[in-house]
Design a protein around this motif. Structure first.
Motif, short mmCIF file in Angstrom:
data_model
loop_
_atom_site.label_atom_id
_atom_site.label_comp_id
_atom_site.label_asym_id
_atom_site.label_seq_id
_atom_site.Cartn_x
_atom_site.Cartn_y
_atom_site.Cartn_z
N GLU A 235 0.82 -1.21 0.00
CA GLU A 235 0.00 0.00 0.00
C GLU A 235 0.85 1.26 0.00
O GLU A 235 0.48 2.25 -0.61
N ASN A 236 1.97 1.25 0.69
CA ASN A 236 2.87 2.40 0.73
C ASN A 236 4.27 1.88 1.07
O ASN A 236 4.51 1.44 2.19
N SER A 237 5.15 1.94 0.12
CA SER A 237 6.48 1.34 0.30
C SER A 237 7.34 2.10 1.30
O SER A 237 8.39 1.59 1.71
N ASN A 238 6.92 3.29 1.69
CA ASN A 238 7.74 4.12 2.57
C ASN A 238 7.36 4.03 4.05
O ASN A 238 7.96 4.70 4.88
N TYR A 239 6.37 3.23 4.38
CA TYR A 239 5.94 3.14 5.77
C TYR A 239 7.08 2.70 6.69
O TYR A 239 7.87 1.81 6.36
N TYR A 240 7.12 3.30 7.88
CA TYR A 240 7.94 2.75 8.95
C TYR A 240 7.23 1.51 9.49
O TYR A 240 6.05 1.58 9.87
N ILE A 241 7.94 0.39 9.54
CA ILE A 241 7.41 -0.84 10.13
C ILE A 241 8.33 -1.23 11.27
O ILE A 241 9.55 -1.19 11.14
N ILE A 242 7.73 -1.57 12.41
CA ILE A 242 8.49 -1.85 13.63
C ILE A 242 8.13 -3.24 14.13
O ILE A 242 6.97 -3.63 14.15
N ALA A 243 9.14 -3.98 14.54
CA ALA A 243 8.95 -5.29 15.16
C ALA A 243 9.47 -5.23 16.59
O ALA A 243 10.61 -4.83 16.82
N ASP A 244 8.64 -5.61 17.53
CA ASP A 244 9.08 -5.64 18.93
C ASP A 244 10.16 -6.69 19.12
O ASP A 244 10.18 -7.72 18.42
N GLY A 245 11.03 -6.45 20.07
CA GLY A 245 12.10 -7.39 20.36
C GLY A 245 11.57 -8.77 20.72
O GLY A 245 10.44 -8.92 21.21
N ASN A 246 12.36 -9.78 20.45
CA ASN A 246 12.00 -11.16 20.76
C ASN A 246 11.99 -11.36 22.27
O ASN A 246 12.48 -10.54 23.04
N ASN A 247 11.41 -12.50 22.69
CA ASN A 247 11.42 -12.88 24.10
C ASN A 247 10.75 -11.80 24.95
O ASN A 247 11.28 -11.36 25.96
N GLY A 248 9.56 -11.36 24.50
CA GLY A 248 8.81 -10.38 25.26
C GLY A 248 9.32 -8.96 25.12
O GLY A 248 9.07 -8.13 26.00
N GLY A 249 10.03 -8.67 24.05
CA GLY A 249 10.56 -7.34 23.83
C GLY A 249 11.98 -7.13 24.29
O GLY A 249 12.54 -6.04 24.11
N SER A 250 12.58 -8.15 24.88
CA SER A 250 13.90 -7.99 25.51
C SER A 250 15.07 -8.12 24.55
O SER A 250 16.08 -7.44 24.72
N ASP A 251 14.95 -8.98 23.55
CA ASP A 251 16.10 -9.37 22.74
C ASP A 251 16.04 -8.78 21.33
O ASP A 251 14.98 -8.77 20.70
N VAL A 252 17.19 -8.34 20.83
CA VAL A 252 17.26 -7.91 19.43
C VAL A 252 16.98 -9.11 18.53
O VAL A 252 17.13 -10.27 18.94
N VAL A 253 16.57 -8.81 17.30
CA VAL A 253 16.24 -9.87 16.34
C VAL A 253 17.15 -9.72 15.13
O VAL A 253 16.78 -9.07 14.14
N PRO A 254 18.34 -10.30 15.16
CA PRO A 254 19.26 -10.13 14.03
C PRO A 254 18.71 -10.66 12.72
O PRO A 254 19.10 -10.19 11.64
#
Length: 398
Positions: A235-254
């Motif tokens: 729908e819009n290629s420029n949207y900011y999309i955010i994913a919460d960290g893994n393990n309840g928001g604690s861990d980065v997701v490489p």
């Protein structure tokens, strides 16, 4: 659009053993059409930070946080958004439980597969109007599915499937994100972003929130996030999309680092301070020792140095060119106020000095800046509300 039509239009691709999704929805009429004017307030970044996300600072609001569409909760008054902007903030995170905008029977506790496609337009309009009120004051709004088809970190409705294990749940997840992306396709990307699912983790029974949780396998998280990002960007290629960290928001997701998907950390470590005596976290909450900062917390010594170590992977993500934001942070009202402010000052300083913005949970309520019900705060009267001026001053300084 019903489920059958949606699935007919969906293109499924195998990624990491799970389903992906592509273009899905017909035209959806929004209440108001918005142009792609840049929101200058939300586009400011910190100094020389490499962070690909703006350094948004603000609050969560919980108007649509409860999954029950018949919940008689309050809505955020328009003047609240004016105050947030006047205080110098530019961001609102809006966690939404998707059952809130479904056509469900009153007191219905079990959601069935076809229920997730029964969208109630009048309730969507309520959400949309609240978003527009915030945007009226140049506040960027991040729309988050706090409860998504097949997953929620907390209690509520019983889901018919598991988002991280079953294709039907992933199809429904894509359907909802395609719906929202279509709804706001003409809104400036400086005014809205999409936070895919709140605090993902894995437990054997998606409806048993007391069961042991673990991190979701990175390849699984990647496939689910990538599928949702595809339908949003259709729908819009420029949207900011955010994913919460893994393990309840604690861990980065490489595993997401190459997908142009930003990541959201949390400002709750250690829980013995942020959730001191919280009965929904600790069964023995009444017997917890009073926390100190710096000091021994939960049998371990914590200080600014331990926080810097905790946030190091998130800062490394920023340095690798991945957008990072702290979508939730703060402290329940039982922690002594001076301990809270000392700890929170270190949390915010570490984040903001590395170009990472933050959103307090919440604007009004037990974690909030207004009417937090703390026993040890000398509140300032603010148009009939009780304002924690020391907390406001701390947040404004970062």
């Amino acid at each position: 659009m019903n489920r059958r039509t949606f699935l007919r239009n969906v293109g499924l691709a195998a990624m990491g053993g799970l389903a992906g999704c592509s273009k899905v929805l017909p035209e959806i009429t929004s209440l108001t059409q918005h142009t792609n004017n840049t929101n200058s307030n939300a586009s400011t970044t910190a100094g020389t930070s490499k962070n690909r996300l703006p350094k948004w600072k603000g609050f969560n609001i919980n108007d649509f946080f409860q999954p029950d569409p018949y919940y008689a909760g309050g809505s955020t008054p328009e003047e609240f958004f004016k105050w947030v902007a006047d205080w110098g903030f530019d961001f609102i995170r809006m966690p939404v439980a998707y059952p809130y905008y479904l056509n469900l029977e009153k007191y219905q506790k079990y959601i069935h597969n076809d229920d997730v496609y029964k969208i109630n337009e009048s309730r969507v309009n309520q959400i949309e109007q609240t978003i527009y009120l915030a945007q009226k004051y140049n506040l960027h709004v991040s729309l988050n599915l706090h409860r998504a088809p097949g997953y929620c970190v907390s209690t509520g409705y019983n889901e018919p499937y598991n988002l991280f294990k079953e294709k039907d749940a992933q199809d429904a997840f894509c359907y909802h994100w395609s719906y929202w992306a279509k709804r706001f396709k003409n809104t400036s990307t400086g005014k809205i972003s999409f936070d895919l699912v709140n605090e993902p983790c894995y437990r054997a029974d998606v409806n048993d929130t007391s069961s042991t949780t673990t991190a979701i396998p990175g390849s699984v998280y990647r496939s689910v996030a990538q599928a949702a990002a595809q339908v949003i960007r259709a729908e819009n290629s420029n949207y900011y999309i955010i994913a919460d960290g893994n393990n309840g928001g604690s861990d980065v997701v490489p595993e997401l680092a190459d997908l142009n998907i930003a990541q959201s950390c949390r400002g709750y470590t250690p829980f013995e301070i942020s959730h001191y005596k919280a009965p929904w976290v600790y069964a023995d909450a009444a017997y917890q020792p009073t926390p100190l900062w710096p000091g021994t917390v939960g049998g371990r010594y914590f200080s600014r140095a331990t926080l810097e170590e905790y946030y190091k992977p998130w800062i490394e993500m920023v340095n690798q060119g991945v957008g990072v934001h702290c979508g939730e942070c703060g402290c329940w009202n039982q922690t002594p106020h001076d301990v809270f402010l000392a700890w929170f000052g270190d949390v915010l300083d570490i984040l903001t000095s590395n170009g990472i913005g933050f959103a307090l949970w919440e604007l009004k309520g037990d974690f909030g800046i207004l009417n937090s019900n703390r026993a040890d705060v000398q509140y300032e009267d603010w148009y009939g509300y009780k304002l924690d001026k020391k907390l406001l001053t701390l947040m404004q300084s970062k």
